[in-house]
Design an enzyme around this catalytic site. Sequence first.
Site, mmCIF file in Angstrom:
data_model
loop_
_atom_site.group_PDB
_atom_site.id
_atom_site.type_symbol
_atom_site.label_atom_id
_atom_site.label_comp_id
_atom_site.label_asym_id
_atom_site.label_seq_id
_atom_site.Cartn_x
_atom_site.Cartn_y
_atom_site.Cartn_z
ATOM 1 N N HIS A 327 0.837 -1.196 0.000
ATOM 2 C CA HIS A 327 0.000 0.000 0.000
ATOM 3 C C HIS A 327 0.879 1.256 0.000
ATOM 4 C CE1 HIS A 327 -3.162 2.800 1.545
ATOM 5 N NE2 HIS A 327 -2.123 3.307 2.165
ATOM 6 N N GLU A 328 1.885 1.289 0.900
ATOM 7 C CA GLU A 328 2.757 2.473 0.977
ATOM 8 C C GLU A 328 3.501 2.701 -0.342
ATOM 9 O OE1 GLU A 328 2.890 4.755 3.208
ATOM 10 O OE2 GLU A 328 1.521 3.731 4.560
ATOM 11 N N HIS A 331 1.573 4.395 -3.057
ATOM 12 C CA HIS A 331 1.595 5.861 -3.035
ATOM 13 C C HIS A 331 2.740 6.390 -3.900
ATOM 14 C CE1 HIS A 331 -1.579 6.645 -0.256
ATOM 15 N NE2 HIS A 331 -1.022 6.013 0.752
ATOM 16 N N GLU A 407 -5.685 7.078 -0.856
ATOM 17 C CA GLU A 407 -5.670 5.866 -0.023
ATOM 18 C C GLU A 407 -6.372 4.707 -0.723
ATOM 19 O OE1 GLU A 407 -3.926 5.387 2.706
ATOM 20 O OE2 GLU A 407 -3.235 7.454 2.565
#
Length: 467
Positions: A327-328, A331, A407
Amino acid sequence: GAMALSDELWAEVPAEKRIFCSVLLFSWAVYLWEAFLAHRQRRVYRTTTHVPRELGQIMDSETFEKSRLYQLDKSTFSFWSGLYSEVEGTMILLCGGIPFLWNLSGQISGRAGFGPEYEIVQSLVFLLLATLFSAVTGLPWSLYNTFVIEEKHGFNQQTLGFFFKDAVKKFIVTQCILLPVTSLLLYIIKIGGDYFFIYAWLFTLVVSLVLVTIYADYIAPLFDKFIPLPEGELKQQIETMAKSIDFPLTKVYVVEGSKRSSHSNAYFYGFFKNKRIVLFDTLLEDYSALNKEPAEGEDGENEQTKSKTKNKKQGCKNEEVLAVLGHELGHWKLGHTVKNIIISQMNSFLCFFLFAVLIGRKELFAAFGFCDTQPTLIGLMIIFQFIFSPYNEVLSFCLTVLSRRFEFQADAFAKELGKAKDLYSALIKLNKDNLGFPVSDWIFSMWHYSHPPLLERLQALKDAKQE
């Protein structure tokens, strides 16, 4: 007719009085709006005492109740601290706190042999006194938050000594950055001529890039211990994942967050080809100090620590940690980091440009009690803090909305890496470990949440799991 009359009367009020009243009124309007939202959210905490049906699988009733009480305490605390800071700010404005502090700084720098022509010296004394004031008035609140609320709900790991050492260190480090940077900025504005706003903006851009670069290597380690993640399965998996999406990873660190609190997190930082990933030890099941039984004789707090952590295995399994990182890294891969930097720099440029337009207006200074002098630092403060406040509210709301979109996109990215199932369970675990409350009032969450509510994120991941 009454409206027209009040308009005429308002028009007769001197400009500086109008500016002053508008700033004060706007500040209270924002405060009341926030208080209204917080009230709605508090009602949710008070009335939702049973786990809603759709959360049945996700949260057990014990955790649900714990998180409800934690969030209720936090909400009450932020009500009082918010009220205090609003009243404090109002009193400072009404009693002329800013010109008072400015004159006091003038006297202090005068005693040191710097006359009024040394405006930058006076500005630095002013900054030092102002930050000291806010540090001292904020201390009781910070103490209460850490040693009453976080302590009561089992998050606080700090001792009083650690807390104060930390506070002093933070203050000193802040001054070491703030004072030189401000003095250079003021100097640039003074000598920059007509296009000073371009130079000022470039300067702040460079400073922010430098700070991001040195923060992790030189500043963060002053406060927490960073250890490279030991060789092993997790490290290999992280490196493989980074390679698969061309993330230029150079190092993976574990930070000892558990000395401070048992909240957990992960982030990455660094420029260009030099990126590091930082994992909080509290995020990792295998490394969290809170899961380890302390050896006999280590620290006298042995028994206490044991009873605190006996029933609670904290942190995520390796696959879940990888999903969180997926997920990070999403970004990064989706350009969110770059987009955020561009937005903030465009905003900063616009603000400096408007500052250049407004800085010559004597009535802005007069409104805040500066009738004879127009110090640059005070101008920066008045314009950026007070005059821009409506703009800042709108901007921050837009950024919150954007952040939620980012997100969802980062979750979807992790999903494409095949990590939907693990991210699903990791989000539930992190929510549980951090006692997040999964029910929220819609206006409150729309205004405040930079991350989408848990249920919405899980729903989006679930759709993928079933496909």
